[in-house]
Design a protein around this motif. Structure first.
Motif, short mmCIF file in Angstrom:
data_model
loop_
_atom_site.label_atom_id
_atom_site.label_comp_id
_atom_site.label_asym_id
_atom_site.label_seq_id
_atom_site.Cartn_x
_atom_site.Cartn_y
_atom_site.Cartn_z
N LEU A 9 -17.44 27.09 -16.05
CA LEU A 9 -16.47 26.66 -15.04
C LEU A 9 -16.96 27.05 -13.65
CD1 LEU A 9 -13.72 25.54 -14.18
CD2 LEU A 9 -12.71 27.74 -14.83
N ALA A 10 -17.16 26.05 -12.80
CA ALA A 10 -17.79 26.27 -11.49
C ALA A 10 -16.80 26.04 -10.36
CB ALA A 10 -18.99 25.34 -11.33
N PRO A 11 -17.03 26.70 -9.22
CA PRO A 11 -16.16 26.50 -8.07
C PRO A 11 -16.55 25.24 -7.29
CG PRO A 11 -17.86 28.07 -7.51
CD PRO A 11 -18.08 27.69 -8.96
N GLU A 16 -18.45 17.36 -2.49
CA GLU A 16 -19.91 17.51 -2.62
C GLU A 16 -20.26 18.65 -3.57
OE1 GLU A 16 -23.83 18.78 0.05
OE2 GLU A 16 -21.83 18.78 0.96
N CYS A 17 -19.61 19.81 -3.39
CA CYS A 17 -19.89 20.96 -4.25
C CYS A 17 -19.47 20.70 -5.69
CB CYS A 17 -19.17 22.20 -3.72
SG CYS A 17 -19.87 22.85 -2.18
N GLY A 18 -18.34 20.02 -5.86
CA GLY A 18 -17.87 19.72 -7.21
C GLY A 18 -18.83 18.81 -7.95
N MET A 19 -19.31 17.77 -7.28
CA MET A 19 -20.25 16.86 -7.92
C MET A 19 -21.58 17.56 -8.20
SD MET A 19 -19.36 13.33 -5.88
CE MET A 19 -20.44 12.29 -6.86
N ALA A 20 -22.00 18.42 -7.30
CA ALA A 20 -23.24 19.18 -7.51
C ALA A 20 -23.11 20.10 -8.72
CB ALA A 20 -23.58 19.99 -6.27
N PHE A 243 -16.29 30.45 -18.98
CA PHE A 243 -17.03 31.42 -18.16
C PHE A 243 -16.94 30.96 -16.70
CE2 PHE A 243 -18.85 31.08 -22.37
CZ PHE A 243 -18.82 32.40 -22.81
N LYS A 244 -16.27 31.74 -15.90
CA LYS A 244 -15.89 31.29 -14.56
C LYS A 244 -16.77 31.90 -13.48
CE LYS A 244 -11.69 30.51 -11.87
NZ LYS A 244 -10.22 30.57 -11.99
N ILE A 245 -17.30 31.03 -12.63
CA ILE A 245 -18.09 31.46 -11.47
C ILE A 245 -17.18 31.46 -10.25
CG2 ILE A 245 -20.03 30.85 -9.97
CD1 ILE A 245 -21.27 29.47 -12.47
N GLU A 246 -17.14 32.57 -9.54
CA GLU A 246 -16.34 32.65 -8.31
C GLU A 246 -17.10 31.99 -7.18
OE1 GLU A 246 -15.24 34.10 -4.42
OE2 GLU A 246 -17.14 34.52 -5.41
N GLY A 247 -16.39 31.44 -6.18
CA GLY A 247 -17.10 30.93 -5.01
C GLY A 247 -16.56 29.67 -4.39
N ARG A 248 -15.23 29.54 -4.24
CA ARG A 248 -14.69 28.31 -3.65
C ARG A 248 -14.88 28.22 -2.13
NH1 ARG A 248 -9.71 26.74 -3.73
NH2 ARG A 248 -8.68 28.57 -4.57
N LEU A 249 -15.53 29.24 -1.55
CA LEU A 249 -15.90 29.15 -0.14
C LEU A 249 -17.41 29.02 0.02
CD1 LEU A 249 -13.51 31.83 1.42
CD2 LEU A 249 -13.20 29.35 1.32
N SER A 252 -23.00 24.16 -1.30
CA SER A 252 -23.54 23.48 -2.48
C SER A 252 -24.83 24.13 -2.98
CB SER A 252 -23.76 22.00 -2.19
OG SER A 252 -24.67 21.82 -1.14
N ASP A 253 -25.64 24.71 -2.09
CA ASP A 253 -26.87 25.38 -2.54
C ASP A 253 -26.54 26.54 -3.48
OD1 ASP A 253 -28.29 23.61 -1.06
OD2 ASP A 253 -29.12 25.06 0.36
N TYR A 254 -25.53 27.31 -3.12
CA TYR A 254 -25.07 28.41 -3.97
C TYR A 254 -24.62 27.88 -5.32
CZ TYR A 254 -22.08 32.27 -5.59
OH TYR A 254 -21.49 33.26 -6.34
N VAL A 255 -23.81 26.83 -5.28
CA VAL A 255 -23.27 26.26 -6.52
C VAL A 255 -24.40 25.75 -7.41
CG1 VAL A 255 -21.89 24.35 -7.45
CG2 VAL A 255 -21.02 25.70 -5.53
N LYS A 256 -25.34 25.01 -6.83
CA LYS A 256 -26.42 24.44 -7.63
C LYS A 256 -27.26 25.54 -8.29
CE LYS A 256 -28.17 21.72 -4.34
NZ LYS A 256 -29.04 20.67 -3.73
#
Length: 619
Positions: A9-11, A16-20, A243-249, A252-256
């Motif tokens: 589960l990603a933030p 853009e971040c969601g699609m990434a 499994f949850k990744i924190e980071g809704r702020l 996209s580089d962080y998310v990827k």
């Protein structure tokens, strides 16, 4: 034996971040709507969330929306209106904190249209609390970050029917979520309203009751970031499904980068444990880079309390990102210095170090010649022997600025003639089969058509699919069929594909009255129920709660209220926990945290339960 589905589960800060996140391997994303999310600065329109749902659902991935703040009476109707819009666009679940909002949803037809997850903001520490939430109709509970592996196992054993979601990566709040009022008390910005001012990242003096300074201007409540990438299998075996990744702020580089690292780790576990686990969404990801968690924002890493209390969870020197350790300063000469280590550097790298005053200093590399670095401006406090960290890797950033992953769902084609034309069947794991037909007179070809059939049917372009197997009936290879007909047949077959739907749990809004034993620890602080509206008052009255008190944000408690409940303990961190073999402290308690503006906060140590409480202190 049924395999258990594991969800990464990603933030998503935005579309853009969601699609990434989905593209790089996430099975689900959580995103804030325009209002009422626990990150007020990360709101998104319903239109953008709709687009994210459309993209995610192609891969069988899910979209969860955070509506996890406490809500005031004049906001209830607007919130219900928002929830209706989210249900209409096909959002898979809502994360909820406010029990008034929960009661309103449960009493409406929305309860059967959208799943409800109990946010970590509902302060979920015990099996009793999880059982109570499930009895109400929550199918998933997001557990407190502070829980150990053994505690998670015990909760799952007591509630095997409940989906358990656990944070595995990202920033840590020092207080149990939903039980922190420090930001509201000091700055009028409520953490329960998505406006936390990060009180725990400030500098404090720690003093004893005689005024002796134990810590001088240190970040006494600031924690490192969580990283549990090496413990996903243990968590899965303990009963965790998400499994949850924190980071809704985060960008996209962080998310990827983070999603890629965790997704590859989950895939490796599932390859070894194919009889036990499977991924919760479809598709295979091809990566064009090697993820590295040290390369993106972090304050240093900790597994937190996963395997019990550890002494190195805090980051007293700085609340900012330090990044990866790259070596030590070897020699300073004029306007340059060299580094002892094996790291390679690039022009534009951002480096930092902790100076003799326990402060973080950063600078940018203007020119790198091997391990000799020429800063744009030499840092005044840099000395030989100091450790260097890189919090901006220019070479890695350039890699991340390009396409770094491609996600495709494997499909299989069967092409064969029919009585009056041709047919194409497409199938794939987790997909409903699709069959397309075309009427076209059978005409014998002058030469074999195999290669052209393969060429035309395999062109899947920008679709989420890739052909991994194509079976062509021998009879079909002898007939002439134009490329345009094959192309049309392929498009129809692909358009007919759909992800096989899971059966949804029917949330019937059951009203089972459980003893509120899980809240007895709060009996002295009834505002910690976070009751901010009339619907919440009615809900808790029906649940048997006798002492209904307004939320801290509605009416500030008198006296010296409890502001934080923490498993982080300064006594232990400083080596003075006698219970765990530490030194006998020489200070006089109670201890106090003090801000530069004179605000003081009294610490109380609940040694029986290994907790530290932070109270406001009046002058």
């Amino acid at each position: 034996m049924t395999k258990r589905r594991l969800e990464l589960l990603a933030p998503a800060k935005n579309l853009e971040c969601g699609m990434a996140a989905i593209e790089h391997g996430a099975d689900a994303v959580y995103i804030g709507a325009s209002r009422f999310g626990a990150r007020a600065a990360a709101g998104n329109s319903v239109e953008d969330i709709d687009k994210l749902c459309e993209y995610a659902h192609k891969f069988g991935a899910k979209v969860y929306v955070t509506v996890n703040t406490i809500i005031y009476d004049d906001e209830i109707e607007a919130t219900i209106s928002l929830v209706k819009q989210l249900a209409e666009i096909g959002v898979d679940a809502l994360l909820v904190q406010d029990m008034g909002l929960f009661a309103k949803i449960s009493a409406s037809d929305l309860v059967n249209r959208i799943a409800l997850h109990a946010s970590t903001q509902t302060d979920n520490r015990t099996a009793e609390k999880v059982a109570w939430l499930n009895s109400l109709g929550f199918e998933r509970v997001v557990l407190a970050r502070e829980l150990s592996l053994d505690e998670i196992k015990a909760i799952h054993k007591a509630n095997p029917q409940v989906e358990l979601e656990v944070f595995v990566h990202g920033a840590l709040c020092v207080s149990y979520s939903g039980a922190c009022y420090a930001s509201q008390y000091c700055f009028g910005r409520s953490a329960n309203r998505g406006e936390c001012a990060q009180f725990c990242r400030l500098k404090f003096d720690l003093k004893d009751d005689n005024g002796n300074v134990i810590l001088d201007q240190r970040h006494a409540l600031s924690l490192k970031d969580m990283c549990r990438i090496e413990h996903l299998e243990e968590l899965a075996d303990a009963g965790v499904c998400s499994f949850k990744i924190e980071g809704r702020l985060k960008d996209s580089d962080y998310v990827k980068n983070v999603v890629s690292a965790y997704s590859q780790k989950l895939d490796a576990i599932i390859r070894r444990r194919q009889n036990d686990y499977e991924r919760a969404s479809l598709g295979r990801v091809k990566y064009s880079f090697t993820p590295d968690l040290k390369k993106t924002f972090n304050r240093g890493f900790t597994t937190y309390f996963l395997h019990g209390r550890k002494p190195d969870i805090a980051s007293f020197d700085t609340p900012k990102a330090m990044g990866e350790f790259v070596g030590k300063v070897k020699e300073i000469r004029g306007n340059s210095f060299n580094v002892a280590g094996v790291a390679s550097f690039a022009n534009g790298d951002g480096l930092c170090f902790i100076n003799d005053k326990h402060e973080l200093e950063g600078f940018r590399v203007n020119r790198a010649e091997g391990n000799r670095l020429y800063p744009l401006r030499m840092p005044e406090n840099l000395k030989a022997g100091m450790g260097l960290y890189r919090n901006n890797d220019e070479a890695f950033s350039k890699i991340m600025s390009h396409q770094t992953a491609e996600r495709k769902i494997p499909v299989y084609f069967e092409f064969y003639p029919t009585d009056d034309g041709f047919a194409l069947k497409v199938s794939g794991e987790g997909l409903n089969k699709s069959v397309a037909t075309v009427e076209f007179a059978h005409q014998m070809a002058n030469k074999p058509q195999h290669d052209n059939i393969v060429c035309q049917l395999s062109k899947l372009g920008n679709t989420p699919y890739e052909c991994v197997g194509l079976n062509i009936d021998k009879a079909a290879e002898g007939f002439f069929i134009p490329s345009s007909i094959l192309t049309d047949l392929r498009r129809k077959a692909i358009d007919g594909l759909s992800v096989r739907k899971e059966e949804k749990n029917n949330l019937d809004g059951r009203k089972v009255n459980y003893d509120l034993a899980w809240q007895r620890a709060y009996s002295d602080y009834p505002y910690t129920y976070n009751i901010a509206n009339n619907a919440a008052r009615d809900f808790y009255t029906q649940q048997g709660l006798k002492n209904i008190v307004n939320a801290f944000e509605v009416k500030r408690p008198e006296g010296e209220p409890l502001l934080m409940q923490c498993r982080h303990c300064l006594r232990f961190t400083l080596g003075f926990c006698v219970k765990r073999g530490g030194k006998q402290p020489s200070w006089r308690e109670p201890l106090h945290l003090e801000l530069p503006d004179g605000k003081r906060f009294r610490l109380q140590f609940d040694c029986a339960n290994c907790q530290m409480f932070v109270f406001a202190e009046q002058k």
